[in-house]
Motif scaffolding. Structure first.
Motif, mmCIF file in Angstrom:
data_model
loop_
_atom_site.group_PDB
_atom_site.id
_atom_site.type_symbol
_atom_site.label_atom_id
_atom_site.label_comp_id
_atom_site.label_asym_id
_atom_site.label_seq_id
_atom_site.Cartn_x
_atom_site.Cartn_y
_atom_site.Cartn_z
ATOM 1 N N VAL A 51 0.855 -1.187 0.000
ATOM 2 C CA VAL A 51 0.000 0.000 0.000
ATOM 3 C C VAL A 51 0.887 1.231 0.000
ATOM 4 O O VAL A 51 1.792 1.353 0.834
ATOM 5 N N ILE A 52 0.637 2.144 -0.932
ATOM 6 C CA ILE A 52 1.348 3.418 -0.967
ATOM 7 C C ILE A 52 0.377 4.499 -0.505
ATOM 8 O O ILE A 52 -0.647 4.743 -1.143
ATOM 9 N N THR A 69 10.134 10.220 9.386
ATOM 10 C CA THR A 69 10.184 8.825 8.963
ATOM 11 C C THR A 69 10.332 8.755 7.442
ATOM 12 O O THR A 69 9.663 9.503 6.731
ATOM 13 N N PRO A 70 11.206 7.907 6.905
ATOM 14 C CA PRO A 70 11.275 7.746 5.450
ATOM 15 C C PRO A 70 9.895 7.406 4.899
ATOM 16 O O PRO A 70 9.241 6.473 5.373
ATOM 17 N N SER A 71 9.439 8.174 3.932
ATOM 18 C CA SER A 71 8.034 8.094 3.524
ATOM 19 C C SER A 71 7.873 8.367 2.038
ATOM 20 O O SER A 71 8.856 8.552 1.306
ATOM 21 N N ILE A 72 6.628 8.441 1.614
ATOM 22 C CA ILE A 72 6.329 8.725 0.216
ATOM 23 C C ILE A 72 6.830 10.117 -0.177
ATOM 24 O O ILE A 72 7.187 10.346 -1.340
ATOM 25 N N TYR A 73 6.905 11.015 0.771
ATOM 26 C CA TYR A 73 7.402 12.369 0.496
ATOM 27 C C TYR A 73 8.843 12.317 -0.010
ATOM 28 O O TYR A 73 9.166 12.852 -1.078
ATOM 29 N N VAL A 106 4.195 2.007 2.226
ATOM 30 C CA VAL A 106 5.019 3.216 2.187
ATOM 31 C C VAL A 106 4.177 4.299 2.841
ATOM 32 O O VAL A 106 3.146 4.699 2.295
ATOM 33 N N PRO A 107 4.558 4.769 4.036
ATOM 34 C CA PRO A 107 3.691 5.675 4.788
ATOM 35 C C PRO A 107 3.699 7.101 4.252
ATOM 36 O O PRO A 107 4.578 7.494 3.470
ATOM 37 N N ALA A 108 2.702 7.855 4.683
ATOM 38 C CA ALA A 108 2.648 9.293 4.406
ATOM 39 C C ALA A 108 2.823 10.036 5.719
ATOM 40 O O ALA A 108 2.166 9.726 6.708
ATOM 41 N N ILE A 144 -2.477 2.219 -4.487
ATOM 42 C CA ILE A 144 -2.093 3.606 -4.219
ATOM 43 C C ILE A 144 -3.310 4.354 -3.705
ATOM 44 O O ILE A 144 -4.314 4.507 -4.424
ATOM 45 N N ASP A 145 -3.259 4.802 -2.456
ATOM 46 C CA ASP A 145 -4.367 5.525 -1.841
ATOM 47 C C ASP A 145 -4.191 7.018 -2.081
ATOM 48 O O ASP A 145 -3.252 7.631 -1.582
#
Length: 300
Positions: free
Chosen positions: A72-73, A93-97, A122-124, A164-165
């Motif tokens: 899940v992204i 935190t390492p993230s989608i950004y 992959v968190p936001a 992808i959310d």
């Protein structure tokens, strides 16, 4: 002959829920088919409150719990998908950004959910809130996510599905999601004004298809928040099925308190109350998605 200890429970709601929970929690003999080719599915609807994030995480969990490795992204700055999957999404935190900016690799940004070894995210973080402004001045701004989701990176994770959310908007983040995929899943709630704004979303999908991603299409529509006590829910269901035909999943997600409560506990409804009607509905929907993918999966 003396009755069995469970004889008094036969056919009761409690017994039925226990059986349903066992099916979710112990699916060893009930694996879902893996797709012919990896599928990347963008879940989009610019209308808020339609069950977009809820559907993303529960479909992903349903697949993962039944042997299908799923990523899940979380592309929504609110980070609700990250919360529901119980992954760290504090600032820094390492993230989608960082992934969109090219500062980290996909593997570096991925975390495993505590709910299944086959469920990744992959968190936001809150940092994503300003990403659209930063992306505007970047080269290939509409393709940043696609560039990060290379076949090699996804192969390294061994994932069969990527969900992808999207945020509830039609901005640059959503465009990135549409460019990175071949499939769009649209959740539609079974309520008044259900189709309001859907035309705008379909127009945007067509624009992306025309100019940025020719292989993009709406592959799946999921009806959510169905209340069988109302005629309106049946009317909306019939109207959506008439407009979109076989693209609409047969499974309908009921309106459920358990589904609404689960994110507050950092869980999907499949983990929070696996025997509930909401949990089983998402398992059934996930199975439909998997069965479709087993015969016509897609890969970038």
């Amino acid at each position: 002959m003396s009755p069995s200890p469970d004889a008094g429970l036969g056919g009761t709601p409690i017994a039925e829920e226990a059986v349903r929970a066992a099916r979710v929690l112990h699916p060893d003999a009930d694996f879902m088919p893996r797709p012919v080719r990896r599928r990347i599915i963008t879940v989009a609807n610019q209308k808020g409150g339609v069950g977009k994030t809820t559907s993303t995480v529960n479909l992903a969990a349903g697949l993962a719990l039944h042997g299908v490795r799923t990523l899940v992204i979380d592309l929504d700055p609110q980070g609700n998908a990250s919360t529901a999957l119980d992954v760290d999404h504090r600032s820094g935190t390492p993230s989608i950004y960082e992934l969109l900016l090219g500062e980290v690799s996909l593997v570096d940004a991925v975390q495993a959910s505590s709910q299944s070894q086959d469920l990744l995210c992959v968190p936001a973080t809150i940092d994503l809130a300003g990403a659209e402004i930063e992306l505007v001045s970047m080269a290939q701004r509409e393709s940043r996510l696609k560039e990060a989701l290379t076949q090699e990176a996804l192969d390294a994770l061994g994932v069969d599905y990527v969900f992808i959310d999207c945020p509830p908007s039609l901005g640059l983040l959503t465009v990135n999601a549409l460019v990175a995929t071949h499939e769009v899943l649209i959740p539609i709630q079974c309520e008044y004004y259900a189709l309001e704004g859907l035309g705008q979303l379909l127009n945007n999908i067509e624009l992306v298809q025309r100019h940025l991603n020719q292989s993009l299409s709406v592959s799946t529509i999921l009806l959510t928040m169905y209340d069988g006590r109302t005629k309106l829910a049946d009317q909306v269901t019939q109207e959506v099925r008439r407009h979109f035909g076989d693209v609409v999943l047969k499974t309908v997600i009921p309106r459920s308190v358990k589904v609404s409560e689960a994110p507050g506990y950092g869980q999907t409804v499949l983990a929070y109350d696996p025997g509930s009607r909401g949990a089983m509905s998402y398992v059934d929907a996930a199975r439909e998605v998997a069965e479709r993918g087993s015969s016509k999966g897609r890969q970038r």
